[in-house]
Design a protein around this motif. Structure first.
Motif, PDB file in Angstrom:
ATOM      1  N   ALA A 190     -11.423   2.274   1.646  1.00  0.00           N
ATOM      2  CA  ALA A 190     -12.239   1.688   0.030  1.00  0.00           C
ATOM      3  C   ALA A 190     -12.120   0.099  -0.291  1.00  0.00           C
ATOM      4  CB  ALA A 190     -11.359   2.567  -1.764  1.00  0.00           C
ATOM      5  N   THR A 191     -11.253  -0.724   0.237  1.00  0.00           N
ATOM      6  CA  THR A 191     -11.750  -1.546  -0.599  1.00  0.00           C
ATOM      7  C   THR A 191     -10.449  -2.229   1.023  1.00  0.00           C
ATOM      8  OG1 THR A 191      -9.108  -2.111  -1.566  1.00  0.00           O
ATOM      9  CG2 THR A 191     -11.041  -1.071  -2.688  1.00  0.00           C
ATOM     10  N   ALA A 192     -10.754  -3.631   1.321  1.00  0.00           N
ATOM     11  CA  ALA A 192     -10.154  -4.303   2.076  1.00  0.00           C
ATOM     12  C   ALA A 192      -8.972  -4.737   1.994  1.00  0.00           C
ATOM     13  CB  ALA A 192     -11.181  -6.255   2.289  1.00  0.00           C
ATOM     14  N   ALA A 193      -8.594  -4.858   0.722  1.00  0.00           N
ATOM     15  CA  ALA A 193      -6.768  -4.798   0.417  1.00  0.00           C
ATOM     16  C   ALA A 193      -5.844  -3.844   0.356  1.00  0.00           C
ATOM     17  CB  ALA A 193      -7.048  -5.599  -1.427  1.00  0.00           C
ATOM     18  N   GLU A 194      -6.880  -2.445   0.223  1.00  0.00           N
ATOM     19  CA  GLU A 194      -6.448  -1.684   0.517  1.00  0.00           C
ATOM     20  C   GLU A 194      -6.009  -0.915   2.200  1.00  0.00           C
ATOM     21  OE1 GLU A 194      -7.325   2.800  -0.551  1.00  0.00           O
ATOM     22  OE2 GLU A 194      -8.380   2.847   0.951  1.00  0.00           O
ATOM     23  N   GLY A 195      -7.190  -2.204   2.652  1.00  0.00           N
ATOM     24  CA  GLY A 195      -6.952  -1.632   4.357  1.00  0.00           C
ATOM     25  C   GLY A 195      -5.998  -2.085   4.809  1.00  0.00           C
ATOM     26  N   VAL A 196      -5.394  -3.458   4.226  1.00  0.00           N
ATOM     27  CA  VAL A 196      -4.217  -4.398   4.538  1.00  0.00           C
ATOM     28  C   VAL A 196      -3.315  -4.226   4.711  1.00  0.00           C
ATOM     29  CG1 VAL A 196      -3.850  -6.820   4.373  1.00  0.00           C
ATOM     30  CG2 VAL A 196      -5.436  -6.896   4.551  1.00  0.00           C
ATOM     31  N   ASP A 197      -3.192  -3.257   3.318  1.00  0.00           N
ATOM     32  CA  ASP A 197      -1.508  -2.562   3.338  1.00  0.00           C
ATOM     33  C   ASP A 197      -1.249  -1.167   3.984  1.00  0.00           C
ATOM     34  OD1 ASP A 197      -1.046  -4.133   0.626  1.00  0.00           O
ATOM     35  OD2 ASP A 197      -2.610  -2.768  -0.838  1.00  0.00           O
ATOM     36  N   LEU A 198      -2.797  -0.254   3.813  1.00  0.00           N
ATOM     37  CA  LEU A 198      -2.100   0.955   5.019  1.00  0.00           C
ATOM     38  C   LEU A 198      -2.038   0.015   6.276  1.00  0.00           C
ATOM     39  CD1 LEU A 198      -5.373   3.117   4.132  1.00  0.00           C
ATOM     40  CD2 LEU A 198      -3.067   3.153   4.028  1.00  0.00           C
ATOM     41  N   MET A 199      -2.949  -1.049   7.015  1.00  0.00           N
ATOM     42  CA  MET A 199      -1.833  -1.425   7.960  1.00  0.00           C
ATOM     43  C   MET A 199      -0.721  -2.195   8.055  1.00  0.00           C
ATOM     44  SD  MET A 199      -6.116  -2.970  10.114  1.00  0.00           S
ATOM     45  CE  MET A 199      -6.150  -3.917   8.033  1.00  0.00           C
ATOM     46  N   HIS A 200      -0.018  -2.969   7.134  1.00  0.00           N
ATOM     47  CA  HIS A 200       0.853  -3.480   7.667  1.00  0.00           C
ATOM     48  C   HIS A 200       1.837  -2.370   7.349  1.00  0.00           C
ATOM     49  CE1 HIS A 200       0.203  -7.309   5.585  1.00  0.00           C
ATOM     50  NE2 HIS A 200       0.499  -7.747   6.779  1.00  0.00           N
ATOM     51  N   GLY A 201       1.913  -1.151   6.665  1.00  0.00           N
ATOM     52  CA  GLY A 201       2.011   0.357   7.079  1.00  0.00           C
ATOM     53  C   GLY A 201       2.607   0.636   8.063  1.00  0.00           C
ATOM     54  N   ALA A 202       0.715   0.352   9.446  1.00  0.00           N
ATOM     55  CA  ALA A 202       1.245   0.260  10.440  1.00  0.00           C
ATOM     56  C   ALA A 202       2.326   0.438  11.164  1.00  0.00           C
ATOM     57  CB  ALA A 202      -0.069   0.905  11.074  1.00  0.00           C
ATOM     58  N   GLY A 203       2.638  -1.698  11.120  1.00  0.00           N
ATOM     59  CA  GLY A 203       2.867  -2.360  12.012  1.00  0.00           C
ATOM     60  C   GLY A 203       2.144  -3.509  12.501  1.00  0.00           C
ATOM     61  N   PHE A 204       0.943  -3.163  11.626  1.00  0.00           N
ATOM     62  CA  PHE A 204       0.166  -4.934  11.934  1.00  0.00           C
ATOM     63  C   PHE A 204       0.820  -5.964  10.997  1.00  0.00           C
ATOM     64  CE2 PHE A 204      -2.950  -1.235  13.483  1.00  0.00           C
ATOM     65  CZ  PHE A 204      -3.333  -2.133  13.918  1.00  0.00           C
ATOM     66  N   SER A 205       0.383  -6.860  11.730  1.00  0.00           N
ATOM     67  CA  SER A 205       0.255  -8.661  10.574  1.00  0.00           C
ATOM     68  C   SER A 205      -0.900  -8.267  10.990  1.00  0.00           C
ATOM     69  CB  SER A 205       1.091  -9.189  12.169  1.00  0.00           C
ATOM     70  OG  SER A 205       2.305  -9.260  12.247  1.00  0.00           O
ATOM     71  N   VAL A 206      -1.111  -9.022  10.041  1.00  0.00           N
ATOM     72  CA  VAL A 206      -2.800  -9.327   9.514  1.00  0.00           C
ATOM     73  C   VAL A 206      -3.131 -10.669   8.994  1.00  0.00           C
ATOM     74  CG1 VAL A 206      -4.532  -8.293   7.521  1.00  0.00           C
ATOM     75  CG2 VAL A 206      -2.919  -6.751   8.118  1.00  0.00           C
ATOM     76  N   PHE A 207      -3.760 -11.606   9.890  1.00  0.00           N
ATOM     77  CA  PHE A 207      -4.433 -13.060   9.429  1.00  0.00           C
ATOM     78  C   PHE A 207      -5.255 -13.226   8.797  1.00  0.00           C
ATOM     79  CE2 PHE A 207      -0.499 -12.385  13.074  1.00  0.00           C
ATOM     80  CZ  PHE A 207      -0.148 -13.168  12.699  1.00  0.00           C
ATOM     81  N   GLY A 208      -5.814 -14.156   7.570  1.00  0.00           N
ATOM     82  CA  GLY A 208      -6.921 -14.453   7.808  1.00  0.00           C
ATOM     83  C   GLY A 208      -7.483 -15.370   8.363  1.00  0.00           C
ATOM     84  N   LEU A 209      -8.603 -15.134   8.701  1.00  0.00           N
ATOM     85  CA  LEU A 209      -9.336 -16.749   9.633  1.00  0.00           C
ATOM     86  C   LEU A 209      -9.812 -17.665   8.294  1.00  0.00           C
ATOM     87  CD1 LEU A 209     -10.635 -15.336  12.823  1.00  0.00           C
ATOM     88  CD2 LEU A 209      -8.674 -16.768  12.425  1.00  0.00           C
ATOM     89  N   ASP A 210     -10.058 -18.816   7.808  1.00  0.00           N
ATOM     90  CA  ASP A 210     -10.128 -19.994   7.264  1.00  0.00           C
ATOM     91  C   ASP A 210      -9.578 -21.026   7.654  1.00  0.00           C
ATOM     92  OD1 ASP A 210     -11.362 -20.250   5.016  1.00  0.00           O
ATOM     93  OD2 ASP A 210      -9.430 -19.107   3.325  1.00  0.00           O
ATOM     94  N   ALA A 211     -10.341 -21.867   6.697  1.00  0.00           N
ATOM     95  CA  ALA A 211      -9.712 -23.469   6.905  1.00  0.00           C
ATOM     96  C   ALA A 211      -8.480 -23.881   6.760  1.00  0.00           C
ATOM     97  CB  ALA A 211     -11.284 -24.128   6.567  1.00  0.00           C
ATOM     98  N   GLY A 212      -8.415 -24.777   7.279  1.00  0.00           N
ATOM     99  CA  GLY A 212      -6.945 -25.179   7.047  1.00  0.00           C
ATOM    100  C   GLY A 212      -5.704 -24.115   7.017  1.00  0.00           C
ATOM    101  N   GLY A 213      -5.994 -23.684   9.024  1.00  0.00           N
ATOM    102  CA  GLY A 213      -4.790 -22.618   9.235  1.00  0.00           C
ATOM    103  C   GLY A 213      -4.521 -23.601  10.344  1.00  0.00           C
TER     104      GLY A 213
END
Length: 276
Positions: A190-213
């Motif tokens: 449904a949404t990117a936020a929901e997808g991040v939650d699902l991937m966290h639950g499956a053992g993924f680490s999730v990193f945003g690509l943005d300036a300043g990191g």
């Protein structure tokens, strides 16, 4: 043949489907909306039927389509062994999602690597490494198409295209992908936020690509990783940023402040490939 479709035809995809979770792998069937790209209009349908590289599941003709157009389409479908179904003109408009251009005919083209995110995660199991790009409010269809092409070329396991906030696989997406969208590993929820939650639950680490990191090129990435690409102007949405495990960036030199999201995604995809 895909080149003809993207240059001269009209394409659309039916994308609304129920969110999935890893536990839903026992579901009896995947929704047709998670399996097909729906091509509509007389010429695009005929071109799809003429392309032996595309698997066409079925053709649906409106009851109002008669005469030479009907005969030409049914003959082409018969040659490929594709079933032809009849439906009301209104039903065809609903299925096509674009009543102005459907011309009373559509064809469901199999997208063999498209899947609900939950099904993908369930099939992945608990140990296999994986690399995924997530599109968070990327709104330009050309950028979406180019990202699908780059991620597929780099051999990534998936590209998450949420149903909300990102364009459907439409004519501009198909054209920008040079037809690769038909065969790209598209993941849906449904949404990117929901997808991040699902991937966290499956053992993924999730990193945003943005300036300043910190630099993506120097980062210590785990075996299961997802990189999130944000909006062309505003970057990551707040809902996704707060869910990320960290922010990474691409090093910039020569006074260049940033790259187009499609260019940044291509660099990120090949960095993930390099680390395999």
């Amino acid at each position: 043949m895909v080149e003809i479709l993207r240059a001269r035809g009209t394409l659309a995809v039916v994308t609304d489907r129920a969110p999935s979770t890893p536990s839903e792998s026992a579901a009896p069937a995947v929704s047709p909306k998670d399996r097909f790209i729906t091509v509509y209009g007389r010429k695009p349908v005929l071109e799809a039927l003429a392309d032996d590289g595309l698997a066409v599941d079925k053709v649906i003709l409106a009851d109002s389509v008669r005469g030479g157009g009907e005969r030409e389409i049914t003959a082409a479908a018969r040659r490929r062994g594709v079933p032809v179904q009849r439906a009301s003109a209104q039903r065809v408009k609903v299925l096509a999602g674009n009543g102005r251009h459907d011309q009373g005919v559509l064809a469901d083209v199999v997208a063999p690597r498209m899947a609900p995110l939950g099904v993908f995660l369930s099939d992945l199991g608990t140990r296999r490494p994986a690399s995924v790009l997530v599109l968070d409010a990327v709104t330009n269809p050309s950028n979406v198409g180019m990202l699908l092409r780059s991620a597929t070329a780099a051999g990534l396991d998936g590209v998450l295209l949420p149903r909300r906030g990102v364009p459907a696989i439409d004519p501009l997406v198909i054209k920008a992908s040079a037809g690769v969208a038909f065969f790209a590993p598209v993941l849906r929820c449904a949404t990117a936020a929901e997808g991040v939650d699902l991937m966290h639950g499956a053992g993924f680490s999730v990193f945003g690509l943005d300036a300043g990191g910190g630099s993506l090129l120097d980062a210590d990435l785990p075996p299961r990783v997802a990189l999130v690409l944000g909006n062309e102007t505003d970057g990551l949405t707040d809902a996704v940023r707060e869910r990320c495990d960290g922010i990474l960036s691409l090093p910039m030199f020569g006074g260049v402040e940033s790259l187009n999201v499609a260019s940044a995604g291509a660099v990120a995809a090949y960095e993930l490939l390099r680390r395999r």
